[in-house]
Design a protein around this motif. Structure first.
Motif, PDB file in Angstrom:
ATOM      1  N   LYS A  12      57.520 110.122  56.363  1.00 61.15           N
ATOM      2  CA  LYS A  12      57.337 109.782  57.781  1.00 61.15           C
ATOM      3  C   LYS A  12      56.151 110.531  58.365  1.00 61.15           C
ATOM      4  O   LYS A  12      55.371 109.975  59.141  1.00 61.15           O
ATOM      5  N   TYR A  26      67.948 106.619  53.743  1.00 60.78           N
ATOM      6  CA  TYR A  26      68.715 107.640  54.480  1.00 60.78           C
ATOM      7  C   TYR A  26      70.107 107.105  54.814  1.00 60.78           C
ATOM      8  O   TYR A  26      71.101 107.832  54.720  1.00 60.78           O
ATOM      9  N   LEU A  67      65.152 114.792  47.915  1.00 61.16           N
ATOM     10  CA  LEU A  67      65.338 113.622  48.801  1.00 61.16           C
ATOM     11  C   LEU A  67      64.983 113.973  50.244  1.00 61.16           C
ATOM     12  O   LEU A  67      64.396 113.150  50.964  1.00 61.16           O
ATOM     13  N   ILE A  68      65.303 115.185  50.665  1.00 60.28           N
ATOM     14  CA  ILE A  68      64.931 115.613  52.022  1.00 60.28           C
ATOM     15  C   ILE A  68      63.403 115.684  52.131  1.00 60.28           C
ATOM     16  O   ILE A  68      62.802 115.226  53.107  1.00 60.28           O
ATOM     17  N   ARG A  87      72.147 107.521  51.818  1.00 59.86           N
ATOM     18  CA  ARG A  87      72.464 108.947  51.579  1.00 59.86           C
ATOM     19  C   ARG A  87      73.572 109.413  52.519  1.00 59.86           C
ATOM     20  O   ARG A  87      74.459 110.175  52.137  1.00 59.86           O
ATOM     21  N   PHE A 117      70.148 122.861  59.711  1.00 58.76           N
ATOM     22  CA  PHE A 117      70.521 122.111  58.531  1.00 58.76           C
ATOM     23  C   PHE A 117      70.732 123.082  57.355  1.00 58.76           C
ATOM     24  O   PHE A 117      71.664 122.952  56.581  1.00 58.76           O
ATOM     25  N   SER A 135      61.871 112.271  52.294  1.00 59.74           N
ATOM     26  CA  SER A 135      62.201 111.637  53.567  1.00 59.74           C
ATOM     27  C   SER A 135      61.315 112.172  54.688  1.00 59.74           C
ATOM     28  O   SER A 135      60.689 111.412  55.451  1.00 59.74           O
ATOM     29  N   ILE A 136      61.236 113.494  54.784  1.00 59.87           N
ATOM     30  CA  ILE A 136      60.437 114.094  55.868  1.00 59.87           C
ATOM     31  C   ILE A 136      58.955 113.753  55.682  1.00 59.87           C
ATOM     32  O   ILE A 136      58.279 113.303  56.609  1.00 59.87           O
TER      33      ILE A 136
HETATM   34  N1  URA Z   1      65.353 115.003  58.172  1.00 67.74           N
HETATM   35  C1  URA Z   1      64.833 113.876  57.642  1.00 67.74           C
HETATM   36  O1  URA Z   1      63.968 113.243  58.223  1.00 67.74           O
HETATM   37  N2  URA Z   1      65.284 113.480  56.438  1.00 67.74           N
HETATM   38  C2  URA Z   1      66.212 114.149  55.743  1.00 67.74           C
HETATM   39  O2  URA Z   1      66.560 113.746  54.661  1.00 67.74           O
HETATM   40  C3  URA Z   1      66.758 115.306  56.318  1.00 67.74           C
HETATM   41  C4  URA Z   1      66.296 115.729  57.541  1.00 67.74           C
END
Ligand code: URA
Length: 454
Positions: free
Chosen positions: A196, A174, A188-189, A177, A216, A192-193
């Motif tokens: 986690k 991140y 990629l979003i 990015r 967003f 990433s989300i």
């Molecule tokens: N929230 C995230 O955790 N990752 C992203 O890439 C965008 C929003």
């Protein structure tokens, strides 16, 4: 007989070049790149080059799953095997005044669905749940994995901040990015989300994909593409996932700030709260109960949520969770214990009419300027300041009626911010058409990709 020749293993540079050239992607290569970044074999600038190639070329769903799982494996997956039942979380892509998680975790837990929730801190114009919770005196959001699991098992829910152990590859990627203009890439979003969220050890996830000025994703079509990708990739990773697209043109609820948002979220647990916030909370909560196997449909789920509020069970779970996390549980019944800045600036309407717009982005940025949020990840926040948005789109208003009230440390210093809040409101002669709060619902049956997306 000679054995068939194995295809040569590409070098890391060849993997980057293949993505640059739009060659069909190989999920194993994506996983290799992530692992190589974390081991030091791949330099940041090489990863940055690949991220830019992904920005233009996209990732297939199998590649996105591979990236999600590689980022997940870069850290630890929380072990919640001792917690009985299907564990369900909710994730919002971020908005202004979005305090839904503070209500939802204890509410859904009170209905028998365990909620292990790892939350974010505010950054930029969007607030963060951890900052709101830390407005509660004594509340500890940085717990270790064992304590987190023990509280979920005992209370039914626990809400903590991101730890260094959860998906560290996401943090590295991140950061790259952020400085290479590659944040706005759907795969990629998604990776990433989901990396986690899957690290929480959940079985199911409800996503609140916000759409509008304060989100967003500004357009419904882009939000729908993101929601579908999140649902498809989450389902391929073996989780039950549903996404709601919800409106974020105007702030959600009335309060924007930390202590005042927590108080408003606790109002909902007590059976009150602004109608849009209640509606958003119940819509997401109902999906969580259905995924958690406690209700056959959203109608029955809503009835369970209403009972949990009316009986006081949801408020009791909130008290137990707050106490278990070191906070003062008396805030649940007595929201005045949440310390709020004492000076007030009132923004009045200049004319009669109807509120045409309340720009959520402008309100969110004003809250950051007041100190309620941060523009850099290492900044502290002031939990006591905030903005009450007294009039919402569609409301009739008379000249000199309050549109907003700012709670500030120094009225004189906050005057330029008050001006920005005033400019966030537009008043018209007629009431504007209002779009619904829930704009769409995506599940695994409605999540097929549009041709060419990815
Ligand atoms: N929230 C995230 O955790 N990752 C992203 O890439 C965008 C929003």
């Amino acid at each position: 007989m000679a054995s068939p020749a194995m295809p040569p293993v590409p070098t890391l540079v060849e993997i980057i070049a293949a993505k640059r050239d739009g060659a069909p992607g190989n999920p194993a290569d994506v996983a290799r790149l992530v692992a190589a970044l974390m081991s030091g074999e791949l330099a940041d600038y090489q990863m940055a080059a690949w991220l830019m190639a992904v920005f233009f070329r996209g990732l297939s769903d199998p590649e996105t799953v591979a990236m999600t799982e590689a980022m997940l494996r870069s850290g630890r997956v929380l072990d919640l095997s001792r917690v009985r039942g299907l564990k369900v979380d909710k994730h919002s892509t971020g908005g202004v005044g979005d305090k839904v998680s503070v209500t939802l975790a204890p509410l859904v837990a009170a209905c028998g669905v365990p909620v292990p929730m790892v939350c974010g801190r505010g950054l930029g114009h969007t607030g963060g749940t951890v900052d709101k919770l830390e407005a509660i005196p004594g509340f500890r959001a940085q717990l270790d994995a064992a304590e987190f699991a023990a509280i979920v098992e005992r209370v039914g829910c626990c809400m903590i901040g991101q730890t260094a152990e959860i998906a560290p590859a996401d943090k590295r990627i991140y950061a790259l990015r952020d400085v290479t203009a590659t944040v706005e890439s759907i795969p990629l979003i998604v990776a990433s989300i989901l990396s986690k969220k899957l690290a929480e050890g959940i079985d199911a996830l409800v996503l609140d994909v916000k759409v509008g000025r304060g989100a967003f994703m500004k357009e419904v079509s882009a939000a729908r593409t993101l929601a579908k990708a999140l649902v498809r990739v989450g389902s391929r990773a073996g989780k039950k996932v549903v996404a709601l697209l919800t409106d974020m043109e105007a702030p959600l609820g009335v309060a924007v700030g930390n202590a005042i948002e927590t108080a408003e979220a606790l109002d909902v647990l007590a059976g009150g709260g602004p109608p849009d916030l209640v509606a958003c909370t119940l819509a997401l909560g109902a999906e969580m109960l259905v995924l958690g196997g406690k209700a056959g449909g959203v109608g029955a789920a809503r009835a369970l949520l209403a009972q949990a509020i009316a009986s006081g069970r949801a408020a009791r779970v909130a008290e137990q969770m707050i106490e278990a996390q070191g906070g003062d549980p008396r805030v649940v019944a007595d929201r005045r214990r949440l310390a709020v800045a004492e000076e007030e600036l009132v923004i009045e309407a200049a004319r009669d009419g109807y509120v045409d717009r309340v720009d959520a982005l402008a309100i969110g940025l004003a809250a950051v300027a007041m100190g309620a949020g941060r523009s850099r990840a290492d900044q502290p926040v002031d939990h006591g300041v905030g903005i009450y948005v007294e009039k919402k789109p569609g409301d009739a208003v008379r000249a000199s009626e309050p549109l907003a009230r700012l709670r500030v440390r120094s009225g004189a210093a906050a005057l330029p911010i008050a001006e920005r809040v005033r400019e966030a409101f537009a008043i018209a002669d007629t009431a504007p058409p209002l779009r619904p709060l829930v704009l769409d619902r995506i599940d695994d049956r409605s999540s097929t990709a549009a041709p060419g997306s990815g």
